[in-house]
Design a protein around this motif. Sequence first.
Motif, PDB file in Angstrom:
ATOM      1  N   LYS A   1      13.015   6.275 -24.164  1.00 13.72           N
ATOM      2  CA  LYS A   1      13.099   4.893 -23.718  1.00 13.72           C
ATOM      3  C   LYS A   1      13.924   4.833 -22.441  1.00 13.72           C
ATOM      4  CE  LYS A   1      11.454   2.088 -25.482  1.00 13.72           C
ATOM      5  NZ  LYS A   1      10.034   1.627 -25.420  1.00 13.72           N
ATOM      6  N   ILE A   2      13.401   4.136 -21.445  1.00 14.09           N
ATOM      7  CA  ILE A   2      14.052   4.063 -20.147  1.00 14.09           C
ATOM      8  C   ILE A   2      14.132   2.611 -19.688  1.00 14.09           C
ATOM      9  CG2 ILE A   2      13.327   6.383 -19.451  1.00 14.09           C
ATOM     10  CD1 ILE A   2      11.054   5.058 -17.839  1.00 14.09           C
ATOM     11  N   PRO A   3      15.053   2.300 -18.758  1.00 10.81           N
ATOM     12  CA  PRO A   3      15.090   0.948 -18.175  1.00 10.81           C
ATOM     13  C   PRO A   3      13.833   0.706 -17.338  1.00 10.81           C
ATOM     14  CG  PRO A   3      17.123   2.173 -17.714  1.00 10.81           C
ATOM     15  CD  PRO A   3      16.139   3.152 -18.256  1.00 10.81           C
ATOM     16  N   LEU A   4      13.466  -0.560 -17.167  1.00 11.52           N
ATOM     17  CA  LEU A   4      12.270  -0.900 -16.414  1.00 11.52           C
ATOM     18  C   LEU A   4      12.320  -0.351 -14.990  1.00 11.52           C
ATOM     19  CD1 LEU A   4       9.560  -2.370 -16.332  1.00 11.52           C
ATOM     20  CD2 LEU A   4      10.793  -4.463 -15.691  1.00 11.52           C
ATOM     21  N   SER A   5      13.487  -0.334 -14.377  1.00 11.21           N
ATOM     22  CA  SER A   5      13.610   0.145 -13.001  1.00 11.21           C
ATOM     23  C   SER A   5      13.184   1.599 -12.856  1.00 11.21           C
ATOM     24  CB  SER A   5      15.052  -0.007 -12.506  1.00 11.21           C
ATOM     25  OG  SER A   5      15.937   0.746 -13.326  1.00 11.21           O
ATOM     26  N   GLU A   6      13.284   2.387 -13.918  1.00  9.74           N
ATOM     27  CA  GLU A   6      12.973   3.812 -13.834  1.00  9.74           C
ATOM     28  C   GLU A   6      11.480   4.106 -13.879  1.00  9.74           C
ATOM     29  OE1 GLU A   6      15.222   6.434 -16.316  1.00  9.74           O
ATOM     30  OE2 GLU A   6      17.111   5.383 -15.916  1.00  9.74           O
ATOM     31  N   VAL A   7      10.646   3.114 -14.229  1.00 12.96           N
ATOM     32  CA  VAL A   7       9.202   3.371 -14.207  1.00 12.96           C
ATOM     33  C   VAL A   7       8.679   3.473 -12.781  1.00 12.96           C
ATOM     34  CG1 VAL A   7       8.848   2.192 -16.413  1.00 12.96           C
ATOM     35  CG2 VAL A   7       8.472   0.940 -14.271  1.00 12.96           C
ATOM     36  N   LEU A   8       9.506   3.125 -11.803  1.00 14.89           N
ATOM     37  CA  LEU A   8       9.119   3.226 -10.400  1.00 14.89           C
ATOM     38  C   LEU A   8       9.323   4.634  -9.852  1.00 14.89           C
ATOM     39  CD1 LEU A   8      10.765  -0.095  -9.149  1.00 14.89           C
ATOM     40  CD2 LEU A   8       8.386   0.272  -9.814  1.00 14.89           C
ATOM     41  N   VAL A   9       9.908   5.514 -10.675  1.00 13.41           N
ATOM     42  CA  VAL A   9      10.183   6.890 -10.270  1.00 13.41           C
ATOM     43  C   VAL A   9       9.240   7.815 -11.026  1.00 13.41           C
ATOM     44  CG1 VAL A   9      11.910   8.723 -10.166  1.00 13.41           C
ATOM     45  CG2 VAL A   9      12.598   6.337  -9.837  1.00 13.41           C
ATOM     46  N   LYS A  10       8.528   8.678 -10.289  1.00 10.88           N
ATOM     47  CA  LYS A  10       7.588   9.606 -10.909  1.00 10.88           C
ATOM     48  C   LYS A  10       8.325  10.591 -11.798  1.00 10.88           C
ATOM     49  CE  LYS A  10       3.592  11.803 -11.372  1.00 10.88           C
ATOM     50  NZ  LYS A  10       2.439  11.208 -12.076  1.00 10.88           N
TER      51      LYS A  10
END
Length: 226
Positions: free
Chosen positions: A56-65
């Motif tokens: 599980k990650i913060p939403l901001s981290e989905v922008l990083v491949k």
Amino acid sequence: MEEIRYSINEIFASVQGEGLLAGTPAVFVRLQGCPVHCPWCDTKYSWKEDGSGTAKIPLSEVLVKDSRPRSADATLDELVNLILERWPRIPLVVITGGEPAEQPIRPLTERLIAAGKRVSLETSGFLEIDVAPETFVTVSPKITVPGGRVLDSALERADEVKMVIGDESDLAALDAITDKIPESTPISLQPLSMEESAASLCFRTAVERGGRYRVSVQLHKVLRVR
């Protein structure tokens, strides 16, 4: 009413590399989870469901491949606002996976279209398709893998059918469902992993059959972009 939440693996901007919309600048929203598990899949990190080894990650981290099984949760408002604020000039949003039809995507398609975006859905047709009517639907049947299937209703809804072709057996599998595909629906033949023999078969078939058949080259791999 229960708040809609989405499980998201990654979000990024690129160009659509496949099918009829190839070359169009697009924001890709990759949702987490897939029941099909194609052996050639190049996004296997999007298969696992939450609670089965998915970080599980913060939403901001989905922008990083990051090609690991992971997901962030987002509300409908959070997801739409992120897309609109970060990429206001990109005209197309591609909802993909995984298998995005596992999640409640109709509200997402409706909100994005209302905001002026063109929306495309990439699905295997394994599940019922429930999207805004204006959504461009690409159905990529996964009928040659164990447990694979495609619903007749998905083929009827498709704006494009895009079939991965590795050899003659894949072509035969496509031919077995062609009568379920409306005659006006284009059929894109996509070479498996861009292999030379598969590309040759797709080329020959499209040229011989003509009409609605075309070849879908994975443009992003040719350009060596994400």
